[in-house]
Design a protein around this motif. Structure first.
Motif, mmCIF file in Angstrom:
data_model
loop_
_atom_site.group_PDB
_atom_site.id
_atom_site.type_symbol
_atom_site.label_atom_id
_atom_site.label_comp_id
_atom_site.label_asym_id
_atom_site.label_seq_id
_atom_site.Cartn_x
_atom_site.Cartn_y
_atom_site.Cartn_z
ATOM 1 N N PHE A 1 33.474 30.802 25.951
ATOM 2 C CA PHE A 1 33.400 29.830 27.029
ATOM 3 C C PHE A 1 34.318 28.671 26.657
ATOM 4 C CE2 PHE A 1 31.854 26.499 29.720
ATOM 5 C CZ PHE A 1 31.460 27.156 30.872
ATOM 6 N N VAL B 1 26.274 20.534 33.536
ATOM 7 C CA VAL B 1 26.306 21.602 34.556
ATOM 8 C C VAL B 1 25.568 22.853 34.092
ATOM 9 C CG1 VAL B 1 28.480 20.801 35.592
ATOM 10 C CG2 VAL B 1 28.555 22.448 33.712
ATOM 11 N N ARG B 2 24.860 22.739 32.964
ATOM 12 C CA ARG B 2 24.200 23.913 32.390
ATOM 13 C C ARG B 2 22.884 24.226 33.107
ATOM 14 N NH1 ARG B 2 22.805 22.906 26.467
ATOM 15 N NH2 ARG B 2 24.962 22.215 26.355
ATOM 16 N N PHE B 3 22.605 25.494 33.295
ATOM 17 C CA PHE B 3 21.369 26.004 33.915
ATOM 18 C C PHE B 3 21.059 25.397 35.290
ATOM 19 C CE2 PHE B 3 20.317 26.247 29.186
ATOM 20 C CZ PHE B 3 20.728 27.560 29.077
ATOM 21 N N PRO B 4 21.980 25.558 36.252
ATOM 22 C CA PRO B 4 21.704 25.062 37.604
ATOM 23 C C PRO B 4 20.702 25.983 38.291
ATOM 24 C CG PRO B 4 23.710 26.353 37.602
ATOM 25 C CD PRO B 4 23.234 26.303 36.165
ATOM 26 N N PHE C 1 24.023 28.983 24.706
ATOM 27 C CA PHE C 1 24.878 28.460 25.771
ATOM 28 C C PHE C 1 25.323 27.016 25.558
ATOM 29 C CE2 PHE C 1 22.400 31.947 27.541
ATOM 30 C CZ PHE C 1 23.417 32.745 28.042
ATOM 31 N N GLU D 1 35.344 25.336 26.077
ATOM 32 C CA GLU D 1 34.504 24.139 25.961
ATOM 33 C C GLU D 1 35.063 22.939 26.718
ATOM 34 O OE1 GLU D 1 33.040 25.111 21.410
ATOM 35 O OE2 GLU D 1 35.159 24.891 21.912
ATOM 36 N N ILE E 1 23.668 30.158 34.597
ATOM 37 C CA ILE E 1 24.017 29.392 33.393
ATOM 38 C C ILE E 1 24.948 28.245 33.789
ATOM 39 C CG2 ILE E 1 25.021 29.501 31.074
ATOM 40 C CD1 ILE E 1 22.567 31.404 31.485
ATOM 41 N N ALA E 2 25.901 28.545 34.688
ATOM 42 C CA ALA E 2 26.800 27.517 35.224
ATOM 43 C C ALA E 2 27.342 28.039 36.546
ATOM 44 C CB ALA E 2 27.954 27.247 34.262
ATOM 45 N N LYS E 3 27.596 27.117 37.485
ATOM 46 C CA LYS E 3 28.196 27.536 38.753
ATOM 47 C C LYS E 3 29.695 27.245 38.712
ATOM 48 C CE LYS E 3 24.096 26.967 41.605
ATOM 49 N NZ LYS E 3 23.485 26.358 42.783
ATOM 50 N N ALA F 1 28.009 25.927 24.482
ATOM 51 C CA ALA F 1 29.416 25.664 24.816
ATOM 52 C C ALA F 1 29.569 25.216 26.263
ATOM 53 C CB ALA F 1 30.262 26.921 24.569
ATOM 54 N N VAL F 2 28.555 25.491 27.084
ATOM 55 C CA VAL F 2 28.610 25.086 28.494
ATOM 56 C C VAL F 2 28.226 23.608 28.568
ATOM 57 C CG1 VAL F 2 27.642 25.499 30.788
ATOM 58 C CG2 VAL F 2 27.952 27.417 29.194
ATOM 59 N N PRO F 3 29.059 22.774 29.214
ATOM 60 C CA PRO F 3 28.747 21.337 29.271
ATOM 61 C C PRO F 3 27.324 21.105 29.796
ATOM 62 C CG PRO F 3 30.919 21.765 30.204
ATOM 63 C CD PRO F 3 30.305 23.098 29.912
ATOM 64 N N GLU G 1 30.944 24.105 40.133
ATOM 65 C CA GLU G 1 30.614 22.881 39.390
ATOM 66 C C GLU G 1 31.462 22.747 38.128
ATOM 67 O OE1 GLU G 1 26.349 22.812 38.812
ATOM 68 O OE2 GLU G 1 25.976 22.721 40.980
ATOM 69 N N LEU G 2 32.128 23.824 37.749
ATOM 70 C CA LEU G 2 33.059 23.751 36.618
ATOM 71 C C LEU G 2 34.437 23.295 37.084
ATOM 72 C CD1 LEU G 2 32.139 27.089 34.752
ATOM 73 C CD2 LEU G 2 31.370 24.762 34.217
ATOM 74 N N VAL H 1 36.399 23.051 29.798
ATOM 75 C CA VAL H 1 36.686 23.463 31.185
ATOM 76 C C VAL H 1 36.664 22.286 32.158
ATOM 77 C CG1 VAL H 1 34.277 24.219 31.503
ATOM 78 C CG2 VAL H 1 36.054 25.069 33.033
ATOM 79 N N LEU H 2 35.728 21.347 31.980
ATOM 80 C CA LEU H 2 35.655 20.229 32.926
ATOM 81 C C LEU H 2 36.903 19.351 32.814
ATOM 82 C CD1 LEU H 2 31.862 19.268 32.632
ATOM 83 C CD2 LEU H 2 32.983 20.573 34.441
#
Lengths: 135, 447, 483
Positions: C218, B34-37, B27, C220, C249-251, B29-31, C254-255, C222-223
């Protein structure tokens, strides 16, 4: 496979043809266009009496998996539509420049004719398209 | 309870094959910020625990299998033969997707083809789609289709005020980004003829409901002519059970016949999922939204079925599609088809007649009460309007509190000024004893 | 032999159901003009009905038969308990207009699901009303439109949509009366940021973004994308089709998304039903929360009764009643069973499974975007040494191996696309079977391509003539129409 190009027609870059007869012209799509679409199952034609400017979307041609807009190469009023296509859309596949014509229009501005592609120019244009599209 | 089958060693082997050291590494690629909230939800529970909670919730509701009710107003409590549910529970039907691969979806495809046939037969129309979300959205699609049939040159819609209020609200929601003018809704009492007279050369369609929201059977004679004289379409919403005995709008020249198919073998389910049936004339088929199944042959010449005319749809036409619809109400349409097949030619008529006669029995008995009056100025099917001696909502509250009866629909909530009117529905589920019980309870709660 | 049409099984006078006798006096019928004559429905027995539909069901393939790696559709296992729950009489025999005090259980459940969807996504509000994903999309775009109108920004009429988007995105934009502008993807499958910047203006109503996108990647940036769109005064629409990859993994909120639809029938395990019913609730950020369709379930305080209300600036209702309640029950049951921990595990394993398959299959077929994928990935169905074999042939041949084919020819930006989404409920054994089938088919394509062209060989029916179906429209059965 090389596309058939009718020597009596003039062509557009979006693969429509027109055949000028006096003040009127027949219009349809080219052999190259029909071969790209494969089996044509429906052609949506305009109503007689509708007026279009050059480049307007005047018809939609459909295969099973795709639908393409067709653009009118010359401005004018639709004076006749090919009703045979309603029951036999496959005429566009079998005889694109003949029985598969779409509409006949009254030409509004004859000066537009000069801007269309000649058969030889179009042949070159298609050869290029086939080269690029070939994969 | 989780439905993941992996053991720890499966996971390690797979991670090794991918070439990462742990799941987190998949994961990146997820910033990171905000990762694993954290998700604020309860801990996992067992099937047993969850089912107990759900049963407790269900028990807080008054279920109509054990509570007398006279509610209709667009959703109807009907008998559903057991065979319907047993077909729906065939998991080859309910765990399949939209039939994109016809070779392994002939069950779904043929069932839809048969559904389309039954809807055509019921409505006396030439083509039916595979269904819409519900009656309200089917009506919204009818408006969009009418605008398209008018080739964008007609932007006026004549909409009867006696069409279900939620259908009309849905139509307004759908068309808020389109340039459409609605007329006719301000007078729910307008006759069909008066509505027909509102059609002009800029009108895309005339929309009525019969039986209408108040239960009245609308005289559709002459309406198709009135609409067609201006090249507008006639759209009629119908109750499918009523079509067991009443003349279908297709025989009256309608261009689109639609409605909510819930009464056909689908449970009330607190308002959804239901299905919207939608039928039209052959020449309009390419303007129709929704999935459509057609007959063809396979490479050996054997009869088979495929999704067809998909060039109308979003995955091909994108921004020029007839609608953004991707699916139908597959399982609900299946329920409707199984219901229609099981009830059949005679059974559906019999259900309609039971509803009709019991409703008329109830109407006469209620009208005989001094404090109540039933509007019988127009013929009705299985719903009718009762004028009450005090606000219908108060009558309903007293019926429930003192008699355990769920009364009718209080019309004031949708029609200001009709606070004392109640819409009562009687189906084959309301026995004579239940009706008699309602009548005596109404008398008791009048004051 | 093919299964007859149900009408063909009938005989005049045969019945499949008996009804109670009429126990009230008959009333006068309406005039003859209002009554119908013919009612040409089937005339079959209950046995005919049951056997007919059981035989039809046997011509179908469902998740309960085997793996169904149909990309973008999230064909995960549908827990059986959910079917029982939705059929409890207290849920299934409840009328939408019953007095609130007689439906507190339904309202509590709706409220519970609204809260759970908020917790998973980080949004401030949820409406359960939309009936399906595309319906939720339409709802979301109408909300964005209404937001701009309420602020006097009627000129904001353009919606930006990446070229990898699902066809519903542009179709939705048109239905809402807005104009779409397509954005290019960059070499890594992300939105091309320069193209985005070039198209942002004071006409931007918003952007529709699927993240992970339809390539299974995903985005990269997005923000940064959300920030750019917001700076231009636009709002972000999230297409929740791929939420199964990012729970825990992400909300989405929040993105930077302002509104998103959920597909209860994908992410939350409710069955697809052969094409519906789905359910497409929408979640909304603070900016849009008052615009959601209604009614929605509310509760005045932690102890008080539940009721239904219309949000203050609601776009209105998008269907009759409150949403697909029967589907909502199933999704609620699923979320309760998995909890926060189980949802995150579902996403992690969905992504693990996809990457595992990708790592094997990229050795035999071209992988246009070679990155760690999320819950799905897209291959090119082009085989070196088998120029006449297409993605469709590979798909049809998979049927012979007892596996449902992946999604074909989507997304449009990958020619000959094969879009594969295994989901988290497939075991390693089942993934290995699929991988072996694919590897075997690639071999066959080189040595015996006719096996692929003619496939399927072991299905109830061979390839169907779709051209004939479209040219000679037969959309209903007619008596005596068979030649």
């Amino acid at each position: 496979m090389a596309s058939n190009i009718n020597q009596d027609c003039l062509y557009s870059q979006s693969h429509e043809w027109v055949r000028v007869e006096g003040d009127t012209a027949y219009a349809g799509i080219t052999d190259y266009a029909q071969s790209q679409l494969s089996d044509i199952v429906y052609v949506e034609l305009p109503e007689v009496g509708t007026t279009y400017a050059q480049g307007d979307n005047f018809a939609v041609v459909e295969s099973v998996k795709a639908a393409s807009d067709c653009y009118l190469s010359l401005s004018g009023e639709i004076i006749e539509v090919n009703e045979a296509l309603e029951s036999e859309p496959e005429l566009v596949n079998s005889d694109p420049y003949g029985k598969g014509w779409f509409v006949r229009l009254a030409i509004a501005d004859a000066s537009e004719i000069e801007g269309l592609m000649s058969p030889s120019d179009y042949a070159e244009f298609v050869a290029k398209a086939e080269e690029e599209g070939g994969h | 309870m989780s439905y993941v089958p992996h053991t720890d060693s499966d996971v390690s082997e797979m991670l090794a094959r991918i070439g990462v050291s742990d799941l987190q590494e998949l994961f990146t690629a997820v910033p990171a910020a905000v990762r694993f909230p954290a998700i604020d939800l309860a801990a996992p529970r067992s099937e047993l625990d969850v089912m107990q909670e759900l049963k407790a919730l269900a028990a807080q509701n008054a279920a109509l299998d054990s509570t007398p009710s006279f509610l209709g107003a667009g959703a109807y409590h009907h008998w559903v033969p057991s065979v319907v549910n047993h077909v729906l529970l065939r998991s080859e039907f309910y765990t399949a997707y939209t039939p994109y691969q016809p070779e392994i979806s002939q069950g779904t495809l043929q069932a839809i083809f048969e559904y389309q046939t039954m809807i055509c037969d019921l409505t006396a129309m030439e083509v039916s789609n595979a269904s819409h979300y519900d009656g309200a959205t089917a009506m919204a699609e009818a408006v969009i289709m009418s605008l398209s049939a008018g080739r964008g040159r007609r932007n006026r819609v004549v909409l009867s005020g006696s069409v279900h209020p939620e259908y009309r609200q849905t139509v307004h929601t759908y068309t808020q980004g389109m340039d459409v003018v609605f007329v006719g809704e301000d007078r729910p009492g307008a006759t069909a003829k008066e509505l027909g007279a509102l059609v002009d050369d800029s009108t895309a369609c005339l929309i009525l409901q019969s039986p209408d929201f108040f239960g009245r059977i609308v005289d559709l004679r002459g309406l198709a002519e009135a609409a067609h004289a201006h090249k507008a379409l006639l759209v009629v919403a119908s109750n499918p059970i009523a079509l067991g005995m009443l003349k279908p709008a297709g025989e009256m020249g309608a261009d689109i016949v639609l409605g909510d198919g819930q009464p056909l073998g689908n449970s009330l389910s607190f308002g959804g999922p239901h299905l919207g049936f939608f039928a039209t004339r052959q020449e309009l088929v390419r303007r129709m939204a929704g999935r459509l199944v057609g007959e063809t042959v396979d490479a050996d010449g054997k009869r088979g079925y495929v999704l067809t005319l998909s060039t109308r749809e979003q995955h091909i036409r994108r921004d020029k599609a007839t609608s953004n619809i991707c699916t139908n109400q597959g399982l609900n349409a299946l329920a409707a088809a199984v219901y229609l097949a099981t009830l059949g030619k005679q059974g559906l008529r019999q259900v309609a007649e039971l509803c009709y006669h019991r409703a008329h029995y109830a109407a006469a008995a209620i009208d005989a009460l001094d404090a109540y009056h039933v509007d019988q100025s127009a013929p009705f099917f299985h719903e009718f309007v009762v004028s009450c001696p005090r606000p219908a909502s108060e009558i309903n509250a007293a019926l429930w509190d003192r008699h355990g009866i769920i009364g009718g629909y209080a019309l004031g909530s949708a029609y200001p000024g009709m606070e004392r009117q109640m819409l009562i529905c009687v189906t084959e589920m309301n026995s004579r004893a239940q009706i008699d019980g309602l009548v005596s309870a109404l008398q008791e709660v009048a004051k | 032999m093919s299964e007859p049409i149900i009408y063909e099984l009938g005989a005049a006078g045969r019945r499949g159901a008996a009804l109670p006798a009429l126990d009230v006096p008959t009333a006068a019928l309406p005039d003859e003009e209002s009554l119908r004559n013919e009612l040409p429905l089937p005339e079959v027995s209950e046995v005919d009905v049951m056997r007919h539909y059981v035989r039809l069901s046997q011509l179908n393939y469902g998740v309960d038969i085997g793996m169904y790696p149909l990309g973008s559709c999230t064909m995960k296992y549908n827990p059986k308990m959910n079917e029982d729950a939705a059929r409890l009489a207290g849920f299934s025999h409840v009328h939408p207009y019953q007095p609130a005090e007689t439906v507190q259980g339904s309202l509590a459940l709706m409220y519970g699901l609204q809260e759970a969807l908020k917790a998973i996504s980080g949004f401030c509000g949820v409406s359960l009303q939309p009936a399906a994903g595309a319906h939720g999309e339409f709802t979301g775009i109408l909300m964005i439109r209404a937001y701009h109108l309420a602020r006097g920004d009627a000129h904001r009429d353009i919606v930006l949509i990446p070229d990898s988007a699902h066809g519903t995105n542009p179709a939705t934009t048109s239905m809402a009366g807005l104009t779409m502008v397509e954005l290019k993807s960059d070499g890594r499958g992300n939105v091309d940021l320069d193209d985005l910047k070039a198209h942002l203006s004071n006409r931007t109503a918003g952007m529709m973004l699927t993240n992970p996108n339809t390539l299974g990647l995903f985005d990269e940036h997005v923000l940064e994308i959300s920030e750019l769109v917001h700076q231009a005064g636009g709002l972000m629409y999230g297409d929740g089709a791929n939420l199964n990859a990012i729970m825990g993994i992400a909300k989405p909120a929040e993105l930077g998304f302002d509104v998103m639809h959920y597909n209860l029938h994908k992410t939350f395990s409710t069955p697809h039903g052969g094409g519906g019913p789905g359910s497409g609730p929408v979640g909304a950020s603070e900016a849009l929360v008052d615009f959601v369709p209604g009614p929605v379930a509310v509760r005045a305080d932690a102890e008080g009764p539940y009721s239904l209300v219309m949000p203050s600036q609601s776009i209105g209702r998008v269907k009759a009643f409150y949403g697909h309640f029967g589907v909502i029950v199933r999704a609620y049951a699923y979320i309760c069973m998995l909890g926060a921990e189980g949802l995150r595990q579902a996403s992690e394993i969905a992504v693990l499974n996809a990457n595992y398959l990708q790592s094997i299959l990229k050795e035999v077929l071209p992988l246009p975007y070679d990155r760690t994928c999320m819950h799905e990935f897209v291959l090119r169905g082009q085989i070196e040494g088998a120029p006449d074999v297409h993605a469709l042939d590979i798909s049809k041949r998979l049927i012979d191996y007892g596996v449902h084919p992946p999604t074909n020819y989507f997304p449009l930006i990958v020619p000959e696309a094969l879009m594969i989404e295994p989901t988290e409920t497939e075991s390693k054994r089942s993934l290995d079977h699929f991988a072996q089938a694919m590897v075997g088919i690639v071999q066959e394509a080189r040595t015996a391509p006719e096996l692929l062209h003619e496939a399927p060989h072991h299905a109830p029916i061979r390839r169907l003539d779709e051209v004939r179906a479209a040219r000679q429209l037969v959309l209903r059965w007619q008596p005596n129409a068979q030649d």
